[in-house]
Motif scaffolding. Structure first.
Motif, short mmCIF file in Angstrom:
data_model
loop_
_atom_site.label_atom_id
_atom_site.label_comp_id
_atom_site.label_asym_id
_atom_site.label_seq_id
_atom_site.Cartn_x
_atom_site.Cartn_y
_atom_site.Cartn_z
N GLU A 186 -77.35 -61.03 6.07
CA GLU A 186 -77.67 -60.12 4.96
C GLU A 186 -78.84 -59.21 5.31
O GLU A 186 -78.85 -58.03 4.97
N ARG A 187 -79.83 -59.78 6.00
CA ARG A 187 -81.00 -58.98 6.34
C ARG A 187 -80.63 -57.85 7.31
O ARG A 187 -81.04 -56.71 7.13
N LEU A 188 -79.86 -58.16 8.34
CA LEU A 188 -79.45 -57.12 9.29
C LEU A 188 -78.61 -56.05 8.59
O LEU A 188 -78.77 -54.85 8.85
N LEU A 189 -77.72 -56.46 7.71
CA LEU A 189 -76.89 -55.50 6.99
C LEU A 189 -77.74 -54.59 6.11
O LEU A 189 -77.59 -53.37 6.13
N LYS A 190 -78.62 -55.18 5.33
CA LYS A 190 -79.46 -54.39 4.42
C LYS A 190 -80.36 -53.42 5.18
O LYS A 190 -80.50 -52.25 4.81
N GLU A 191 -81.01 -53.92 6.22
CA GLU A 191 -81.94 -53.07 6.97
C GLU A 191 -81.23 -51.89 7.60
O GLU A 191 -81.73 -50.76 7.57
N ASN A 192 -80.06 -52.13 8.17
CA ASN A 192 -79.38 -51.05 8.87
C ASN A 192 -78.65 -50.10 7.93
O ASN A 192 -78.53 -48.91 8.23
N ARG A 193 -78.21 -50.61 6.80
CA ARG A 193 -77.71 -49.69 5.78
C ARG A 193 -78.83 -48.80 5.28
O ARG A 193 -78.65 -47.59 5.09
N PHE A 215 -74.86 -44.37 15.88
CA PHE A 215 -73.79 -43.97 14.96
C PHE A 215 -74.20 -42.74 14.18
O PHE A 215 -73.42 -41.77 14.06
N VAL A 216 -75.41 -42.74 13.63
CA VAL A 216 -75.84 -41.60 12.81
C VAL A 216 -76.01 -40.35 13.67
O VAL A 216 -75.74 -39.24 13.21
N THR A 217 -76.46 -40.51 14.90
CA THR A 217 -76.56 -39.35 15.80
C THR A 217 -75.20 -38.68 15.94
O THR A 217 -75.08 -37.44 15.85
N GLU A 218 -74.16 -39.48 16.17
CA GLU A 218 -72.81 -38.93 16.29
C GLU A 218 -72.32 -38.38 14.95
O GLU A 218 -71.70 -37.31 14.90
N GLU A 219 -72.60 -39.09 13.87
CA GLU A 219 -72.19 -38.64 12.55
C GLU A 219 -72.80 -37.29 12.21
O GLU A 219 -72.11 -36.39 11.70
N LEU A 279 -81.52 -47.96 6.93
CA LEU A 279 -81.88 -47.02 7.99
C LEU A 279 -80.92 -45.86 8.03
O LEU A 279 -81.33 -44.69 8.12
N ARG A 280 -79.63 -46.15 7.94
CA ARG A 280 -78.65 -45.06 7.97
C ARG A 280 -78.86 -44.11 6.80
O ARG A 280 -78.85 -42.88 6.97
N PHE A 317 -63.53 -39.02 13.01
CA PHE A 317 -64.28 -37.93 12.39
C PHE A 317 -64.12 -37.85 10.88
O PHE A 317 -64.26 -36.79 10.29
N ASP A 318 -63.82 -38.97 10.25
CA ASP A 318 -63.70 -39.00 8.80
C ASP A 318 -64.05 -40.39 8.31
O ASP A 318 -64.16 -41.33 9.10
N ASP A 319 -64.28 -40.54 7.01
CA ASP A 319 -64.59 -41.84 6.40
C ASP A 319 -65.74 -42.54 7.12
O ASP A 319 -65.63 -43.70 7.53
N TYR A 320 -66.86 -41.84 7.26
CA TYR A 320 -67.98 -42.39 8.02
C TYR A 320 -68.58 -43.64 7.38
O TYR A 320 -69.07 -44.52 8.09
N ASP A 321 -68.55 -43.73 6.06
CA ASP A 321 -69.06 -44.94 5.43
C ASP A 321 -68.27 -46.16 5.87
O ASP A 321 -68.84 -47.20 6.23
N GLU A 322 -66.96 -46.03 5.84
CA GLU A 322 -66.10 -47.15 6.25
C GLU A 322 -66.28 -47.45 7.74
O GLU A 322 -66.35 -48.63 8.13
N GLN A 323 -66.36 -46.40 8.54
CA GLN A 323 -66.56 -46.60 9.99
C GLN A 323 -67.85 -47.36 10.26
O GLN A 323 -67.88 -48.29 11.08
N PHE A 324 -68.91 -46.94 9.59
CA PHE A 324 -70.21 -47.58 9.82
C PHE A 324 -70.17 -49.05 9.45
O PHE A 324 -70.64 -49.91 10.20
N GLU A 325 -69.62 -49.35 8.28
CA GLU A 325 -69.58 -50.74 7.83
C GLU A 325 -68.75 -51.61 8.77
O GLU A 325 -69.13 -52.75 9.07
N GLU A 326 -67.64 -51.09 9.24
CA GLU A 326 -66.81 -51.86 10.17
C GLU A 326 -67.54 -52.11 11.48
O GLU A 326 -67.54 -53.22 12.01
N GLY A 327 -68.19 -51.08 11.99
CA GLY A 327 -68.93 -51.25 13.24
C GLY A 327 -70.09 -52.21 13.09
O GLY A 327 -70.34 -53.05 13.98
#
Length: 216
Positions: free
Chosen positions: A82-89, A150-154, A91-92, A191-201
């Motif tokens: 949970e901590r890694l998920l929260k922190e990186n969400r 990820f955000v750099t590419e996004e 950050l993004r 190149f679409d649905d970046y929220d979903e892509q990020f969460e999956e990655g």
């Protein structure tokens, strides 16, 4: 505006002004001269506070981090996942708030010790779960690097939410790659649905950390 210009010039005010200007001109257009003009001072005045542009970027990244930390709700009872998920969400979200935010943040050095408190708390969550300190650092660093990359590419496609850079039309890309059907179809996933892509990655990163260190 006039009231702001009469305020004393200090590092924080310069950095805050630079962050506002960043959204208008992007990293390439963010010059000390442009910032000085926005502040209604001469460019040499900024060198009293920053020896060069990288020093300013360091302060900007620090301000970005402080704002992110203030806006991310963390719980001491979080599991390490949970901590890694929260922190990186968090950050993004913070990086997406600025044009070229990931580029500014990447490779910059924090100018204060504020981040020590959050880093200590995050490492404590991980080590309490059974990670060695070295494993905890590698796990956190890997998730952090994934997010920044990820955000750099996004942002290369969507500089700011609601914008889309020319040349990233998915339909046109598919037509150009018609002879390569899998590559053409992949455009919708790349190149679409970046929220979903990020969460999956991010889920893949966390699962990989679990598998690597055997800590669930």
């Amino acid at each position: 505006m006039s009231t702001e210009r009469r305020a004393p010039l200090d590092r924080r005010r310069v950095a805050d002004t630079a962050l506002r200007l960043l959204n208008e001109v992007g990293l390439d257009g963010l010059t000390l001269r442009a910032i000085a003009k926005e502040l209604d001072v001469k460019a040499p005045a900024l060198y009293w506070h920053f020896k060069d542009k990288q020093a300013l970027l360091d302060e900007m990244a620090t301000q970005m981090y402080r704002r992110m930390a203030a806006g991310t709700a963390l719980d001491p009872a979080d599991t390490w996942q949970e901590r890694l998920l929260k922190e990186n969400r968090g950050l993004r979200t913070a990086l997406l708030g600025y044009r070229d935010g990931a580029k500014v943040f990447s490779g910059s050095r924090f100018t204060g010790a504020d981040h020590g408190r959050e880093m200590e708390a995050a490492l404590r969550v991980l080590t309490s779960a059974g990670f060695t300190l070295a494993q905890a650092v590698r796990a956190a660093r890997t998730a952090n690097a994934y997010t920044i990359g990820f955000v750099t590419e996004e942002q290369g496609v969507r500089p700011l939410p609601g914008e889309r850079r020319e040349g990233y039309d998915i339909g046109e890309r598919a037509r150009r790659l018609a002879d390569y059907p899998l590559a053409a179809e992949a455009g919708k996933l790349l190149f679409d649905d970046y929220d979903e892509q990020f969460e999956e990655g991010l889920a893949l990163v966390v699962a990989g950390i679990e598998a690597r260190y055997g800590i669930t």
